[in-house]
Design a protein around this motif. Structure first.
Motif, PDB file in Angstrom:
ATOM      1  N   ASN A  75      -3.988   6.377  -4.596  1.00 59.67           N
ATOM      2  CA  ASN A  75      -3.344   5.075  -4.498  1.00 59.67           C
ATOM      3  C   ASN A  75      -2.281   4.947  -5.592  1.00 59.67           C
ATOM      4  O   ASN A  75      -2.603   4.928  -6.778  1.00 59.67           O
ATOM      5  CB  ASN A  75      -4.377   3.952  -4.614  1.00 59.67           C
ATOM      6  N   ASN A 133       0.851  -1.189   0.000  1.00 54.57           N
ATOM      7  CA  ASN A 133       0.000   0.000   0.000  1.00 54.57           C
ATOM      8  C   ASN A 133       0.884   1.235   0.000  1.00 54.57           C
ATOM      9  O   ASN A 133       1.740   1.388   0.863  1.00 54.57           O
ATOM     10  CB  ASN A 133      -0.925   0.034   1.224  1.00 54.57           C
ATOM     11  N   ASN A 153      -0.287   5.174  -0.447  1.00 57.30           N
ATOM     12  CA  ASN A 153      -1.332   6.138  -0.682  1.00 57.30           C
ATOM     13  C   ASN A 153      -0.727   7.515  -0.470  1.00 57.30           C
ATOM     14  O   ASN A 153      -0.339   7.863   0.639  1.00 57.30           O
ATOM     15  CB  ASN A 153      -2.499   5.884   0.284  1.00 57.30           C
TER      16      ASN A 153
END
Length: 161
Positions: free
Chosen positions: A61, A54, A56
């Motif tokens: 994203n 991940n 972000n």
């Protein structure tokens, strides 16, 4: 009577001076000392190859920018990232930042520092920061950065391969 009064005054002054010279070290030293926790995080990071699951960047994203890349946090402070055909080298560290001004959640945080000497247009430049640690386990390192410039929040998660 004057001797008793002077003796009392002398005792009171003595206790006052002694108490002002004492320090409270019930905590065993510096209350902002994160040495053991830092050592655990460093050991975890060095324990194998990691991937970004991940990323972000202020609500956007951008995890796919780092697909297929393996991150190796080496004991010499180097950070080597490779996808088989491309290799990017940077540096990393974990530091005690007891006077952090990059978040308001803690006066005593630990920073996970990442730096790649790349141009601003390079995707890896987005990872350059003194990230605050959200959580760590043997298989996951979760980081956050609250930007001082635009107030955005960046999230970065590494998971062990």
């Amino acid at each position: 009577m004057k001797k008793v009064f002077n003796l009392g005054l002398l005792l009171m002054l003595s206790f006052s001076l002694m108490s002002s010279m004492c320090t409270n070290d019930d905590d065993g030293g510096n209350p902002n000392n994160n040495t053991l926790q830092i050592a655990e995080i460093v050991s975890t990071a060095q324990s194998g190859a990691w991937r970004i699951t991940n990323f972000n960047d202020s609500g956007q994203n951008e995890t796919s920018d780092f697909n297929d890349y393996d991150f190796s946090f080496n004991s010499d402070g180097s950070l080597v990232v490779t996808n088989g055909s491309n290799t990017v080298t940077g540096s990393w560290s974990v530091t005690d930042d007891s006077n952090s001004n990059d978040d308001s959640s803690s006066d005593d945080d630990i920073d996970f520092n990442i730096f790649f000497p790349v141009p601003e247009s390079n995707d890896f430049e987005d990872l350059n920061d003194d990230w605050d640690i959200v959580s760590t386990s043997s298989t996951k390192i979760e980081l956050i950065d609250v930007s001082g410039g635009n107030g955005g929040t960046d999230m970065l998660t590494f998971e062990k391969n």
